[in-house]
Enzyme design. Structure first.
Site, PDB file in Angstrom:
ATOM      1  N   SER A  17      13.997   0.231   2.447  1.00 51.68           N
ATOM      2  CA  SER A  17      13.660  -1.027   1.769  1.00 51.68           C
ATOM      3  C   SER A  17      13.845  -0.862   0.271  1.00 51.68           C
ATOM      4  CB  SER A  17      12.225  -1.454   2.087  1.00 51.68           C
ATOM      5  OG  SER A  17      11.300  -0.539   1.552  1.00 51.68           O
ATOM      6  N   ASP A  18      13.936  -1.991  -0.393  1.00 49.62           N
ATOM      7  CA  ASP A  18      14.071  -2.002  -1.838  1.00 49.62           C
ATOM      8  C   ASP A  18      13.443  -3.302  -2.332  1.00 49.62           C
ATOM      9  OD1 ASP A  18      14.748  -1.084  -4.331  1.00 49.62           O
ATOM     10  OD2 ASP A  18      16.917  -1.135  -4.002  1.00 49.62           O
ATOM     11  N   GLN A  19      13.080  -3.339  -3.600  1.00 46.20           N
ATOM     12  CA  GLN A  19      12.399  -4.514  -4.144  1.00 46.20           C
ATOM     13  C   GLN A  19      12.848  -4.762  -5.575  1.00 46.20           C
ATOM     14  OE1 GLN A  19       8.026  -4.377  -5.062  1.00 46.20           O
ATOM     15  NE2 GLN A  19       7.937  -5.835  -3.377  1.00 46.20           N
ATOM     16  N   ALA A  65      13.664  -6.363   0.273  1.00 45.31           N
ATOM     17  CA  ALA A  65      14.675  -6.263   1.324  1.00 45.31           C
ATOM     18  C   ALA A  65      14.351  -5.088   2.236  1.00 45.31           C
ATOM     19  CB  ALA A  65      16.058  -6.078   0.718  1.00 45.31           C
TER      20      ALA A  65
END
Length: 164
Positions: free
Chosen positions: A35-37, A72
């Site tokens: 995930s990434d933000q 995401a």
């Protein structure tokens, strides 16, 4: 850096999926999740502060405003038969956080109690940072912590894994 809010989520999801494909290639045969933000306030990207001074400045910037957090999650499923390719799926969740109006004392007490210099926005919602908010709006309450678990479960089910 300025960002167009509509593009941030899709760009993030594409980037997360692209990075994860590289990780999955180093672990063939395994299901891989990442995930990434990215966060923005009034069009400005919020980065990890890195220092107490930058954390305090970021919290002053967020005081009384709304920030949007695009989180995401990407899933790479290994090939199910020889010669097949790995499959990548991704999803993005938008969370809107309305911050209370924060005075200097509140910000200093928070920074002393929870030096969240490694967190986008300079706070930890899973800790004392939740007290800085007026409201949180979004479809997945875990997204703000960095991994949207409801979206992850949907991706796993769509890939054929039986998730309760």
């Amino acid at each position: 850096m300025r960002v167009h809010e509509g593009d941030a989520g899709e760009d993030l999801a594409d980037g997360a999926a692209h990075k994860l494909v590289g990780v999955a290639a180093r672990h063939p045969g395994h299901w891989t999740i990442g995930s990434d933000q990215v966060a923005a306030c009034e069009g400005d990207i919020l980065h990890k502060p890195g220092s107490r001074t930058a954390q305090i400045a970021q919290l002053h910037r967020l005081s009384g405003r709304e920030a949007r957090f695009h989180t995401a999650v990407a899933l790479v499923v290994p090939p199910l038969r020889p010669g097949a390719r790995a499959r990548a799926r991704h999803a993005t969740v938008l969370t809107r956080v309305r911050f209370r109006t924060l005075d200097d004392g509140t910000i200093a007490r928070y920074a002393d109690a929870e030096p969240a210099v490694d967190c986008c926005g300079g706070f930890r919602c899973e800790g004392l940072g939740i007290a800085l908010f007026d409201a949180v709006r979004g479809s997945d309450p875990t997204a703000l912590e960095g991994l949207p678990l409801m979206a992850t479960a949907r991706l796993l089910r769509a890939a054929g894994l039986a998730v309760p």
